[in-house]
Design an enzyme around this catalytic site. Structure first.
Site, short mmCIF file in Angstrom:
data_model
loop_
_atom_site.label_atom_id
_atom_site.label_comp_id
_atom_site.label_asym_id
_atom_site.label_seq_id
_atom_site.Cartn_x
_atom_site.Cartn_y
_atom_site.Cartn_z
CB SER A 67 -4.42 5.04 -3.48
OG SER A 67 -3.92 5.91 -2.51
CE LYS A 79 -1.10 3.76 -1.15
NZ LYS A 79 -2.21 4.42 -0.52
CB SER A 119 -5.46 2.80 0.58
OG SER A 119 -4.83 3.39 -0.55
CE LYS A 135 -4.89 0.69 -2.87
NZ LYS A 135 -5.98 1.62 -2.45
#
Length: 327
Positions: free
Chosen positions: A89, A92, A150, A263
């Protein structure tokens, strides 16, 4: 070590709470354009820099790791920094970058959540912002749903909106193409995206610690993204009055002095991943951990070490390319 404690955070959406907490600390005003794609200055093999390159932070267990002095745009240390790995993720970050750098973007644009967005996370067992069908949220609100819990549903909604085409499949394909074009623009030579959220369908969603640090330095040039990634929690109200409260999955926020994001990511092949940044005074350090065994401990050791290293002189900093933020 400056780790003050981690502890678990709630992930997802809960109604009827309000407010957001944003990490403080000014970041350098980086360029938001092609000039930002310059290479980080490599470590020179002499004197203090040779010693730094040879020693580095001790005890980092991740398969891939990298430290970048974001203020001077200078590499500090790496471990498998150029090796291609799945990034889960942390993908992202690029999803958010494509949205905020879209020409003429209106982050106040209202986006309707479709049944397909919810069905997608159910099908893949993906992380979710628990978006409800029919709710309307702005692009700015969906950036919080994308980056804090997320939410793959938020990622889908954004890709579906900012991609081009007459069908949902065409629009998401177009959006992923935009992600790859931006990677090329930024000089991310060892990066490829095949998804808008890190759920790879073909196994061609990968990057390197060095490329992700380059992307993150660019992303932090956006005041909108700085505000989003630095929030430990936020409450956002849809147009029908439903309130979404999201908590950041990044346990470094509020636990390590000066952290401003960025992140998390976890995948069966990617393992635990973390892209992080912290600011002390006028200096920002960006770090990446891919396939880590203890990503927060690794990040703490890396930041402790990085802030002890020599920074660029005021003269060197004045000579660096500068630009005006677009947002």
């Amino acid at each position: 070590m400056r780790l003050l404690g981690t502890g678990s955070r709630r992930v997802g959406a809960v109604a009827l709470t309000a407010g957001s907490v944003v990490a403080s600390g000014a970041l350098p005003a980086y360029a938001q354009g092609p000039a930002q794609a310059q290479e980080a200055t490599p470590l020179r093999a002499n004197g203090l820099e040779r010693a730094a390159q040879q020693s580095g932070p001790s005890g980092v267990t991740a398969s891939g790791a990298f430290l970048l002095d974001g203020t001077a745009n200078r590499a500090l240390w790496g471990k498998g920094a150029g090796a291609k790995r799945e990034m889960a993720s942390t993908t992202k970050i690029m999803t958010a970058v494509v949205v905020v750098t879209t020409k003429g973007v209106d982050l106040g644009r209202r986006i309707t959540i479709r049944k397909e967005h919810r069905d997608y996370v159910a099908k893949w067992g993906a992380s979710t912002a628990d978006l409800r069908t029919g709710d309307k949220l702005t692009a700015r609100q969906l950036l919080y749903g994308l980056m804090l819990p997320s939410g793959c549903d938020a990622a889908y909604a954004l890709a579906d909106t900012f991609g081009k085409g007459s069908s949902r499949g065409a629009r998401t394909k177009s959006f992923i193409a935009q992600m790859n074009r931006k990677a090329t623009e930024l000089g991310m030579r060892d990066t490829k995206f095949d998804s808008f959220d890190g759920i790879s369908k073909s196994g061609n969603n990968y990057s390197t610690p060095q490329d992700l640090a380059k992307l993150t330095r660019y992303a932090l040039g956006s005041k909108n993204l700085r505000k989003v990634t630095g929030a430990t929690r936020t409450s956002q109200k849809a147009t029908n009055g439903r309130t979404y409260t999201w908590y950041n999955t990044n346990q470094l926020l509020g636990a390590y002095d000066g952290v401003v994001g960025v992140k998390t990511g976890t995948g069966s092949k990617a393992g635990p991943c973390l892209v992080f940044a912290a600011t002390r005074g006028q200096r920002t350090v960006v770090g990446v951990v891919l396939n880590g065994k203890d990503r927060y401990r690794d990040a703490t050791r890396m930041l402790d070490w990085a802030f002890k290293q020599k920074t660029a002189s005021p003269l060197e900093l004045r000579l660096l390319p500068r630009g005006v933020q677009r947002d």
